[in-house]
Design a protein around this motif. Sequence first.
Motif, PDB file in Angstrom:
ATOM      1  N   ALA A 164     102.723  19.228  50.977  1.00  0.00           N
ATOM      2  CA  ALA A 164     103.436  20.368  50.411  1.00  0.00           C
ATOM      3  C   ALA A 164     102.497  21.558  50.265  1.00  0.00           C
ATOM      4  CB  ALA A 164     104.029  20.004  49.053  1.00  0.00           C
ATOM      5  N   THR A 165     102.975  22.712  50.645  1.00  0.00           N
ATOM      6  CA  THR A 165     102.217  23.950  50.520  1.00  0.00           C
ATOM      7  C   THR A 165     102.366  24.503  49.107  1.00  0.00           C
ATOM      8  OG1 THR A 165     102.642  24.454  52.844  1.00  0.00           O
ATOM      9  CG2 THR A 165     101.950  26.278  51.443  1.00  0.00           C
ATOM     10  N   PRO A 166     101.296  24.944  48.475  1.00  0.00           N
ATOM     11  CA  PRO A 166     101.446  25.534  47.143  1.00  0.00           C
ATOM     12  C   PRO A 166     102.334  26.762  47.192  1.00  0.00           C
ATOM     13  CG  PRO A 166      99.268  26.000  48.041  1.00  0.00           C
ATOM     14  CD  PRO A 166      99.900  24.994  48.944  1.00  0.00           C
ATOM     15  N   ASN A 167     103.181  26.919  46.179  1.00  0.00           N
ATOM     16  CA  ASN A 167     104.112  28.041  46.058  1.00  0.00           C
ATOM     17  C   ASN A 167     105.230  27.985  47.091  1.00  0.00           C
ATOM     18  OD1 ASN A 167     102.822  29.545  43.821  1.00  0.00           O
ATOM     19  ND2 ASN A 167     101.138  29.675  45.293  1.00  0.00           N
ATOM     20  N   GLY A 168     105.523  26.757  47.572  1.00  0.00           N
ATOM     21  CA  GLY A 168     106.596  26.583  48.537  1.00  0.00           C
ATOM     22  C   GLY A 168     107.922  26.269  47.854  1.00  0.00           C
ATOM     23  N   LEU A 169     108.989  26.912  48.342  1.00  0.00           N
ATOM     24  CA  LEU A 169     110.341  26.681  47.845  1.00  0.00           C
ATOM     25  C   LEU A 169     110.954  25.517  48.624  1.00  0.00           C
ATOM     26  CD1 LEU A 169     112.411  28.064  45.846  1.00  0.00           C
ATOM     27  CD2 LEU A 169     113.282  29.281  47.854  1.00  0.00           C
ATOM     28  N   ALA A 170     111.708  24.659  47.922  1.00  0.00           N
ATOM     29  CA  ALA A 170     112.324  23.498  48.560  1.00  0.00           C
ATOM     30  C   ALA A 170     113.791  23.402  48.146  1.00  0.00           C
ATOM     31  CB  ALA A 170     111.580  22.224  48.190  1.00  0.00           C
ATOM     32  N   TYR A 171     114.562  22.640  48.945  1.00  0.00           N
ATOM     33  CA  TYR A 171     115.992  22.482  48.669  1.00  0.00           C
ATOM     34  C   TYR A 171     116.441  21.095  49.111  1.00  0.00           C
ATOM     35  CZ  TYR A 171     121.042  22.964  49.508  1.00  0.00           C
ATOM     36  OH  TYR A 171     122.399  22.778  49.525  1.00  0.00           O
ATOM     37  N   MET A 202      97.100  29.088  59.571  1.00  0.00           N
ATOM     38  CA  MET A 202      96.728  28.346  58.368  1.00  0.00           C
ATOM     39  C   MET A 202      97.520  27.039  58.329  1.00  0.00           C
ATOM     40  SD  MET A 202      94.614  28.380  55.870  1.00  0.00           S
ATOM     41  CE  MET A 202      94.041  30.086  55.836  1.00  0.00           C
ATOM     42  N   THR A 203      97.078  26.066  59.120  1.00  0.00           N
ATOM     43  CA  THR A 203      97.764  24.789  59.247  1.00  0.00           C
ATOM     44  C   THR A 203      97.573  23.936  57.990  1.00  0.00           C
ATOM     45  OG1 THR A 203      95.824  23.748  60.215  1.00  0.00           O
ATOM     46  CG2 THR A 203      97.379  24.800  61.736  1.00  0.00           C
ATOM     47  N   ALA A 237     100.684  32.289  54.457  1.00  0.00           N
ATOM     48  CA  ALA A 237     101.038  30.875  54.506  1.00  0.00           C
ATOM     49  C   ALA A 237     101.432  30.317  53.156  1.00  0.00           C
ATOM     50  CB  ALA A 237      99.866  30.065  55.071  1.00  0.00           C
ATOM     51  N   THR A 238     100.884  30.869  52.071  1.00  0.00           N
ATOM     52  CA  THR A 238     101.111  30.289  50.743  1.00  0.00           C
ATOM     53  C   THR A 238     101.812  31.223  49.767  1.00  0.00           C
ATOM     54  OG1 THR A 238      99.013  31.048  49.763  1.00  0.00           O
ATOM     55  CG2 THR A 238      98.962  28.972  51.012  1.00  0.00           C
ATOM     56  N   GLY A 239     101.916  32.499  50.119  1.00  0.00           N
ATOM     57  CA  GLY A 239     102.535  33.452  49.206  1.00  0.00           C
ATOM     58  C   GLY A 239     101.631  33.929  48.090  1.00  0.00           C
ATOM     59  N   ARG A 240     100.365  33.539  48.103  1.00  0.00           N
ATOM     60  CA  ARG A 240      99.408  33.926  47.066  1.00  0.00           C
ATOM     61  C   ARG A 240      98.114  34.364  47.731  1.00  0.00           C
ATOM     62  NH1 ARG A 240     100.932  34.274  41.806  1.00  0.00           N
ATOM     63  NH2 ARG A 240      99.332  32.952  40.887  1.00  0.00           N
TER      64      ARG A 240
END
Length: 270
Positions: free
Chosen positions: A58-65, A156-157, A199-202
């Motif tokens: 999981a990528t930090p600051n990632g949105l999930a559904y 940024m893999t 890649a992370t939003g931060r």
Amino acid sequence: MKPEPTRRVTVGRWTAELLPRQAYEARYTAERALLGFAFDSQEGVHAYAGDRIRPFRATPNGLAYVPEGCDVYSRSPAGGEYLAVTGFDLDGAGGFPFSDRMDPPAIAAAHGTRRLLLAFPAADLLHFEALMGFLIERLHVQIRGRQAPADSARWMTAQRLRRVDEIIEARLDLTLTVQDLADELGLSAGFFSRAFRQATGRSPHAYILDRKIARARALIAAGAEDLSAVALAAGFSSHAHFTTVFRQKLGVSPSVLRANLVTPHPSLVS
């Protein structure tokens, strides 16, 4: 190490839960649609909708559904701090499960929701409701479609993000700069910062501070009494700087958070 307790607030039909960083294994069929937000990197295995079990990071600051009725299996040996929002109606939008979506407005709202959960019950229910409503709006946007990531974001893999995490965790109590991280990956600081943010939003700087705060919270949850020692172990230059950043990031001081862990507040239902 003892984790912080799960924090939960319900406003009307919407419920927000802040799940602490800890190992977990879960298998269930979602009774309600779920909006998730990962504050930390985490890895393990998962499967959705009867698909085969696959490794994930999981990528930090990632949105999930996770849509209603979706079969879910997920396991992680360490987990990560996670925000879960349920009880919302997508007006038939449905959609497929996803994770690791970068949505800057959602990132700001999720961090704001965490601050309110940590400060509860000294928090405004209308503010809770507004932030959860905004997160649900952003979920609608993501379900309807999104733009392809920029080339620097694709660079940024997951493996490179893992390496960044390893460097940060190993050197968190030392002086660590964005240039240090870029040097480790053989990049210019400018390209690294741009790729990391996309890649992370931060920004890398904000992420390093997030990891310092996460370590401090873990130490406090484990029963650390000396907050000055916690500050140094988490890489802050002083107790005063630690307290200032902690309050800015989480909305409460380290001493208040420690007191809340000793006498946790009950969930609030309205």
